[in-house]
Design a protein around this motif. Structure first.
Motif, PDB file in Angstrom:
ATOM      1  N   ARG A 198       3.327  -5.227  15.190  1.00  0.00           N
ATOM      2  CA  ARG A 198       3.074  -5.853  16.489  1.00  0.00           C
ATOM      3  C   ARG A 198       1.570  -5.959  16.658  1.00  0.00           C
ATOM      4  NH1 ARG A 198       1.417  -1.723  19.620  1.00  0.00           N
ATOM      5  NH2 ARG A 198       2.185   0.327  19.050  1.00  0.00           N
TER       6      ARG A 198
ATOM      7  N   ASN B  13     -10.007  -9.209   6.303  1.00  0.00           N
ATOM      8  CA  ASN B  13      -9.632  -9.737   7.616  1.00  0.00           C
ATOM      9  C   ASN B  13     -10.252 -11.106   7.898  1.00  0.00           C
ATOM     10  OD1 ASN B  13     -12.217  -8.902   8.020  1.00  0.00           O
ATOM     11  ND2 ASN B  13     -11.781  -7.575   9.772  1.00  0.00           N
TER      12      ASN B  13
ATOM     13  N   ASN C  73      -1.925  -7.462  19.349  1.00  0.00           N
ATOM     14  CA  ASN C  73      -2.486  -7.265  20.677  1.00  0.00           C
ATOM     15  C   ASN C  73      -2.807  -8.592  21.354  1.00  0.00           C
ATOM     16  OD1 ASN C  73      -2.733  -4.397  21.476  1.00  0.00           O
ATOM     17  ND2 ASN C  73      -3.717  -4.229  19.476  1.00  0.00           N
TER      18      ASN C  73
ATOM     19  N   GLY D  11      -6.883  -8.736  12.716  1.00  0.00           N
ATOM     20  CA  GLY D  11      -8.183  -8.419  12.140  1.00  0.00           C
ATOM     21  C   GLY D  11      -8.459  -6.955  11.880  1.00  0.00           C
ATOM     22  N   TYR D  12      -7.484  -6.093  12.125  1.00  0.00           N
ATOM     23  CA  TYR D  12      -7.656  -4.671  11.823  1.00  0.00           C
ATOM     24  C   TYR D  12      -6.429  -4.195  11.053  1.00  0.00           C
ATOM     25  CZ  TYR D  12      -4.961  -4.986  16.087  1.00  0.00           C
ATOM     26  OH  TYR D  12      -4.027  -5.375  17.011  1.00  0.00           O
ATOM     27  N   ASN D  13      -6.606  -3.133  10.236  1.00  0.00           N
ATOM     28  CA  ASN D  13      -5.499  -2.601   9.454  1.00  0.00           C
ATOM     29  C   ASN D  13      -4.356  -2.190  10.370  1.00  0.00           C
ATOM     30  OD1 ASN D  13      -7.879  -2.473   7.867  1.00  0.00           O
ATOM     31  ND2 ASN D  13      -6.796  -1.113   6.457  1.00  0.00           N
ATOM     32  N   SER D  14      -3.134  -2.544   9.995  1.00  0.00           N
ATOM     33  CA  SER D  14      -1.998  -2.173  10.825  1.00  0.00           C
ATOM     34  C   SER D  14      -0.706  -2.218  10.025  1.00  0.00           C
ATOM     35  CB  SER D  14      -1.883  -3.129  12.016  1.00  0.00           C
ATOM     36  OG  SER D  14      -0.720  -2.830  12.756  1.00  0.00           O
ATOM     37  N   TYR D  15       0.146  -1.241  10.293  1.00  0.00           N
ATOM     38  CA  TYR D  15       1.512  -1.245   9.773  1.00  0.00           C
ATOM     39  C   TYR D  15       2.494  -1.288  10.949  1.00  0.00           C
ATOM     40  CZ  TYR D  15       0.163   0.171   4.994  1.00  0.00           C
ATOM     41  OH  TYR D  15      -0.340   0.218   3.716  1.00  0.00           O
ATOM     42  N   ALA D  16       2.020  -1.702  12.118  1.00  0.00           N
ATOM     43  CA  ALA D  16       2.809  -1.525  13.337  1.00  0.00           C
ATOM     44  C   ALA D  16       3.789  -2.665  13.607  1.00  0.00           C
ATOM     45  CB  ALA D  16       1.884  -1.341  14.535  1.00  0.00           C
TER      46      ALA D  16
ATOM     47  N   GLY E 267       0.818  -1.204   0.000  1.00  0.00           N
ATOM     48  CA  GLY E 267       0.000   0.000   0.000  1.00  0.00           C
ATOM     49  C   GLY E 267       0.850   1.251   0.000  1.00  0.00           C
ATOM     50  N   ARG E 268       1.888   1.256   0.830  1.00  0.00           N
ATOM     51  CA  ARG E 268       2.765   2.428   0.946  1.00  0.00           C
ATOM     52  C   ARG E 268       3.544   2.685  -0.334  1.00  0.00           C
ATOM     53  NH1 ARG E 268       5.663   2.410   6.850  1.00  0.00           N
ATOM     54  NH2 ARG E 268       5.374   0.166   6.719  1.00  0.00           N
TER      55      ARG E 268
ATOM     56  N   ILE F 199      -6.017  -4.285  -1.655  1.00  0.00           N
ATOM     57  CA  ILE F 199      -5.227  -4.858  -0.568  1.00  0.00           C
ATOM     58  C   ILE F 199      -5.369  -3.999   0.684  1.00  0.00           C
ATOM     59  CG2 ILE F 199      -2.815  -5.116   0.223  1.00  0.00           C
ATOM     60  CD1 ILE F 199      -2.110  -6.015  -2.603  1.00  0.00           C
ATOM     61  N   GLU F 200      -5.444  -4.653   1.843  1.00  0.00           N
ATOM     62  CA  GLU F 200      -5.302  -3.963   3.132  1.00  0.00           C
ATOM     63  C   GLU F 200      -4.111  -4.568   3.869  1.00  0.00           C
ATOM     64  OE1 GLU F 200      -8.859  -4.412   5.402  1.00  0.00           O
ATOM     65  OE2 GLU F 200     -10.082  -3.194   4.058  1.00  0.00           O
ATOM     66  N   SER F 201      -3.382  -3.761   4.617  1.00  0.00           N
ATOM     67  CA  SER F 201      -2.254  -4.282   5.405  1.00  0.00           C
ATOM     68  C   SER F 201      -2.733  -4.640   6.809  1.00  0.00           C
ATOM     69  CB  SER F 201      -1.142  -3.242   5.489  1.00  0.00           C
ATOM     70  OG  SER F 201      -0.603  -3.038   4.203  1.00  0.00           O
TER      71      SER F 201
END
Lengths: 95, 416
Positions: free
Chosen positions: B305, B414, B307, B298-303, B240-241, B252-254
């Motif tokens: 890491r 997701n 939960n 299950g949620y968009n994330s580029y982190a 995406g980036r 696409i979703e990350s």
């Protein structure tokens, strides 16, 4: 993650289901000339930003409301939570 | 330098002074024939097969950090070809065949271990679905073997066969499946590509594309501009980036996927085992740790890491099939970025921008695809036509309706 529900206060994100980008509120007009192209964009293409994202969460294990959560995808920090109904009405939808 | 038993013996006798770095650290040239963005497993294997199969060596691989620092170093190292749909299965079987010959091919010990993968089933309808999948696998030339609960009791007595909620009724074996030393895959491909003349440019982040009149002619990087006739994106997780810099939106979703490893244990698990009623897969590394994972958060994330709720969910899956896992202490957990596509299947295709190519959307199944992904992407870049086993992995398949939706859950990334 803790989602600060506008009616119920802080709730664990595990109570919610994540749907995706809040642009899903803006469903295209199915009678438009270019409806097929608009629905391709609506259903399948995503901005997928690295940073702030407005997204739809559903409080399935709670009051079953839809929320628009503004969250940073790089840090998971949540900056605002609104009722999706309010957002949809503000964008000109009838409900 | 050729690696062999003789070489180890000789170096052992001469103080191990003959080992050399296995790839160069070249300065970027002003222009290349092909620039590959992303020095992960797929980017490096693409460069390797371009050089080896097509004789193209004026190539650079640009990597933002160090090679193999992304998902190829973060996965659970499983290889398998137990898909079902015709758009996928022949591709993954090609990948399995490439894995089988990989170490001899690139003269590097990648510890390819065909220790088998077992998908457990827990109900009669699920058995029927697995029989169907097994038949699809056999038709593609892969191996598949249905095992009854009685068979499994002999082979894997530690499973919780009489679990009240999810009793184990049997399983689908792919004996050729297994695990691979993931980092060595990146290093082996890098060494093979470098020795054929490919420039591997580390710490070289792409910051923009030079596009003139609908044709891409180069990239801006943190180490200066680089021109190229063809530019190949290969950055799954961050697609995406990177695509946004070329003005592209993607289907696409990350998302973030977590993985876990326990303390080292004595030999416990002979192969890879997956839970059929939830999402849990586990194998034992050669060091002894149980390596396992489950669903994406299950949620968009580029982190990079995740939960805790997913940690709990994954561990519950493990407890449901092998309660003994509860005695093992968790040593580490980590997260990686997944390109979750709209139908759960990947893309290897040209884009609407002339000269710009796209490889991504691997969801959380990219590692097993590493050899075939590079092989087919190299074919597309060199020949201009898709490889026969990757013809359906097109970017426009949502427009034409030719989706490859293994799980049948539709455009909900997701859930794939």
């Amino acid at each position: 993650m803790i989602i600060n529900h506008p009616l119920l206060g802080p709730r664990d994100a595990a109570e919610f289901v994540h749907l995706g980008d809040a642009s899903l509120i803006d469903r295209p007009n199915w009678q438009a000339e270019d409806a097929a192209a608009q629905f391709l964009d609506y259903a399948y293409m995503r901005d997928n930003p690295a940073g702030e994202l407005r997204e739809l969460w559903y409080h399935e294990q709670g009051d079953r409301s839809w929320l628009v959560v503004t969250r940073n995808t790089l840090t998971h920090e949540i900056s605002s939570v609104e009722l999706a109904r309010d957002v949809a009405l503000a964008r000109g939808r009838d409900r | 330098m050729h690696y062999s038993a003789f070489r180890i013996f000789k170096e052992g006798l001469t103080g191990n002074k003959g080992w050399k770095p296995v790839w160069r650290e070249p300065e970027p040239k002003a222009e290349y024939d092909i620039v590959i963005i992303g020095g992960g497993g797929h980017g490096l294997s693409t460069a390797y097969y371009l050089a080896k199969e097509h004789g193209l060596t004026n190539i650079a691989v640009l990597e933002k950090g160090w090679i193999g620092s992304g998902n190829v170093g973060r996965n659970t190292t499983i290889i398998r070809s137990n898909y079902m749909l015709p758009g996928n299965q022949p591709f993954y079987e090609l990948s399995m065949k490439l894995w089988e010959g990989l170490e001899q091919d690139f003269n590097y010990n990648a510890m390819v271990s065909q220790r088998s993968i077992l998908n457990l089933f827990h109900s009669d309808p699920q058995r029927d679905a697995f029989v169907r999948r097994a038949n699809a696998m056999l038709m593609s030339g892969a191996d598949a073997e249905l095992a009854s609960a009685e068979d499994l009791r002999k082979e894997l007595p530690f499973l919780d066969f009489d679990n009240a909620r999810f009793p184990i009724k049997g399983g689908l074996f792919q004996r050729r499946g297994g695990t691979v030393r993931h980092d060595a895959v990146a290093w082996g491909y890098a060494r093979g590509a470098d020795s054929r003349g490919v420039d591997i440019l580390q710490n070289c982040e792409v910051t923009g594309f030079d596009i003139e009149g609908g044709t891409v002619c180069g990239v801006q990087t943190s180490r200066g501009p680089i021109r190229a006739k063809k530019i190949a994106m290969c950055v799954a997780g961050s697609s995406g980036r990177v695509a946004a810099m070329a003005g592209m939106r993607l289907p696409i979703e990350s998302h973030v996927l977590q993985a876990f490893v326990t303390e080292g244990l004595k030999p416990t698990l002979p192969g890879v085992i997956t839970f059929g009623a939830g999402h849990f897969y586990v194998s034992q590394s050669d060091k002894g740790g149980l390596v396992f994972g489950g669903d994406i958060d299950g949620y968009n994330s580029y982190a990079q890491r995740g939960n805790l709720p997913v940690v709990e969910d994954v561990c519950e899956g493990g407890m449901a099939i092998m309660p003994m896992i509860g005695r093992a202490r968790l040593l580490r957990s980590w997260g990686g970025l997944m390109d979750m596509s709209m139908d759960g299947s990947p893309f290897i295709d040209a884009t609407h921008i002339e000269g710009l190519y796209f490889n991504g959307g691997w969801c959380y199944g990219g590692f097993k695809a590493t050899p075939a992904s590079g092989f087919c992407y190299a074919h597309l870049l060199a020949m201009g036509t898709p490889h026969p086993v990757a013809t359906q992995m097109r970017l426009d398949r949502f427009k034409t309706g030719s989706l490859i939706d293994e799980k049948g859950v539709g455009n909900q990334p997701n859930l794939h």
